[in-house]
Scaffold this active site. Sequence first.
Site, PDB file in Angstrom:
ATOM      1  N   ARG A  10       0.806  -1.216   0.000  1.00  0.00           N
ATOM      2  CA  ARG A  10       0.000   0.000   0.000  1.00  0.00           C
ATOM      3  C   ARG A  10       0.839   1.266   0.000  1.00  0.00           C
ATOM      4  O   ARG A  10       0.593   2.190  -0.769  1.00  0.00           O
ATOM      5  CB  ARG A  10      -0.953  -0.010   1.199  1.00  0.00           C
ATOM      6  CG  ARG A  10      -2.127  -0.965   1.051  1.00  0.00           C
ATOM      7  CD  ARG A  10      -2.958  -1.003   2.307  1.00  0.00           C
ATOM      8  NE  ARG A  10      -2.195  -1.533   3.435  1.00  0.00           N
ATOM      9  CZ  ARG A  10      -2.675  -1.664   4.670  1.00  0.00           C
ATOM     10  NH1 ARG A  10      -3.907  -1.271   4.945  1.00  0.00           N
ATOM     11  NH2 ARG A  10      -1.921  -2.172   5.634  1.00  0.00           N
ATOM     12  N   ASN A  86       9.228   0.223   9.231  1.00  0.00           N
ATOM     13  CA  ASN A  86       9.142   0.534  10.664  1.00  0.00           C
ATOM     14  C   ASN A  86      10.114  -0.308  11.475  1.00  0.00           C
ATOM     15  O   ASN A  86       9.742  -0.922  12.473  1.00  0.00           O
ATOM     16  CB  ASN A  86       7.711   0.322  11.166  1.00  0.00           C
ATOM     17  CG  ASN A  86       6.784   1.439  10.754  1.00  0.00           C
ATOM     18  OD1 ASN A  86       7.208   2.579  10.574  1.00  0.00           O
ATOM     19  ND2 ASN A  86       5.508   1.120  10.600  1.00  0.00           N
ATOM     20  N   LYS A 164      10.608   8.367  14.435  1.00  0.00           N
ATOM     21  CA  LYS A 164       9.327   7.807  13.991  1.00  0.00           C
ATOM     22  C   LYS A 164       8.695   6.955  15.084  1.00  0.00           C
ATOM     23  O   LYS A 164       7.463   6.923  15.239  1.00  0.00           O
ATOM     24  CB  LYS A 164       9.542   6.969  12.729  1.00  0.00           C
ATOM     25  CG  LYS A 164       8.281   6.289  12.169  1.00  0.00           C
ATOM     26  CD  LYS A 164       7.170   7.278  11.881  1.00  0.00           C
ATOM     27  CE  LYS A 164       6.072   6.702  10.999  1.00  0.00           C
ATOM     28  NZ  LYS A 164       5.625   5.366  11.294  1.00  0.00           N
ATOM     29  N   HIS A 167       7.101   9.352  17.410  1.00  0.00           N
ATOM     30  CA  HIS A 167       5.930   9.855  16.676  1.00  0.00           C
ATOM     31  C   HIS A 167       4.760   8.889  16.810  1.00  0.00           C
ATOM     32  O   HIS A 167       3.620   9.283  17.090  1.00  0.00           O
ATOM     33  CB  HIS A 167       6.310  10.047  15.205  1.00  0.00           C
ATOM     34  CG  HIS A 167       5.164  10.156  14.241  1.00  0.00           C
ATOM     35  ND1 HIS A 167       4.424   9.061  13.843  1.00  0.00           N
ATOM     36  CD2 HIS A 167       4.644  11.217  13.583  1.00  0.00           C
ATOM     37  CE1 HIS A 167       3.492   9.448  12.981  1.00  0.00           C
ATOM     38  NE2 HIS A 167       3.603  10.747  12.815  1.00  0.00           N
ATOM     39  N   GLU A 171       1.087   9.200  18.589  1.00  0.00           N
ATOM     40  CA  GLU A 171      -0.113   8.865  17.814  1.00  0.00           C
ATOM     41  C   GLU A 171      -1.037   7.947  18.606  1.00  0.00           C
ATOM     42  O   GLU A 171      -2.266   8.125  18.605  1.00  0.00           O
ATOM     43  CB  GLU A 171       0.320   8.193  16.508  1.00  0.00           C
ATOM     44  CG  GLU A 171      -0.791   7.822  15.561  1.00  0.00           C
ATOM     45  CD  GLU A 171      -0.240   7.115  14.337  1.00  0.00           C
ATOM     46  OE1 GLU A 171      -0.363   5.874  14.262  1.00  0.00           O
ATOM     47  OE2 GLU A 171       0.361   7.794  13.485  1.00  0.00           O
ATOM     48  N   TYR A 172      -0.456   6.985  19.326  1.00  0.00           N
ATOM     49  CA  TYR A 172      -1.256   6.089  20.168  1.00  0.00           C
ATOM     50  C   TYR A 172      -2.069   6.904  21.169  1.00  0.00           C
ATOM     51  O   TYR A 172      -3.267   6.682  21.376  1.00  0.00           O
ATOM     52  CB  TYR A 172      -0.353   5.131  20.949  1.00  0.00           C
ATOM     53  CG  TYR A 172       0.086   3.878  20.220  1.00  0.00           C
ATOM     54  CD1 TYR A 172       0.494   3.933  18.895  1.00  0.00           C
ATOM     55  CD2 TYR A 172       0.133   2.657  20.868  1.00  0.00           C
ATOM     56  CE1 TYR A 172       0.925   2.788  18.250  1.00  0.00           C
ATOM     57  CE2 TYR A 172       0.561   1.503  20.224  1.00  0.00           C
ATOM     58  CZ  TYR A 172       0.962   1.581  18.914  1.00  0.00           C
ATOM     59  OH  TYR A 172       1.377   0.446  18.276  1.00  0.00           O
TER      60      TYR A 172
END
Length: 300
Positions: A10, A86, A164, A167, A171-172
């Site tokens: 994706r 990741n 990251k 980051h 986000e969590y």
Amino acid sequence: MEIGLVGLGRMGGNMRERLRRGGHTVIGYDRNQEISDSTSLEDMVGRLPSPRVVWVMVPSGDITRDTIAALGELLGKGDVVIDGGNSRWTDDKVHAAQLGETGIGFVDAGVSGGVWGLDNGYALMVGGDKEHVAVVQPVFDALKPEGESGFVHAGPVGAGHFAKMVHNGIEYGLMQAYAEGFELLEAAQVVEDVPGVIKSWTQGTVIRSWLLDLLVLALEADPKLEQIQGYVEDSGEGRWTIEEAINNAVPAPVMTAALYARFASRQDDSPAMKAVAALRNQFGGHAVTKVARQEVEEPA
């Protein structure tokens, strides 16, 4: 410039398209030959001019490690490998040392943008030596959003993926706060238009964000989120963030609670909550909800 791109899922597939829109030549490789531009890693590398640049965009862990090891056998001095997946930041130093033995440069790139990156651009947090980053800077310029922000050379090898990782921990926490607010609005039955309230927060409030915009889109499609099961996986970066917080004695209660909430989402009937209910019943005589017994027919 010309670049090889390993992994056309994706994100990888959209990155290939964005790079091509930016005027770059991309030779992609994927195990799924229906979407691949080349038949193998060897074929992809053989079609690239020197210095060769290869971006690895596959799942973190053994797949990434194996791919980088294979590229180490195919590339040579002056070439550069970018790990845009990741991966855990501690793996980056291992990969840099492994590739550096034959003069191959290594850059780690934390990439944010998801499926929206094709049109909006990808936020890029990059780690590595300045000389290696400079080689692939045209690629970063094409992938990042328009404007001055959206790209940072965060530091040496490992800094990109570390940035990251943090980051994603943030986000969590943000997602969990929005989720809890949604549940409270629904449960209290005071607000009649919950999606409308959440949409109103996207303009002029201090809690507006892109994540909030995405929640609005989800509620427009399914106002009570009835079509979605409350089961949430974690990619691993949230766990790594908490581990680093512990290692550095940094309090991170919000991110930790958000990670634990994901664990709780995977339990149909939490054993811990059963124990809490039993204890409340024991010390205070509080009522407990019994599991309904099912009638079992005797075999004929």
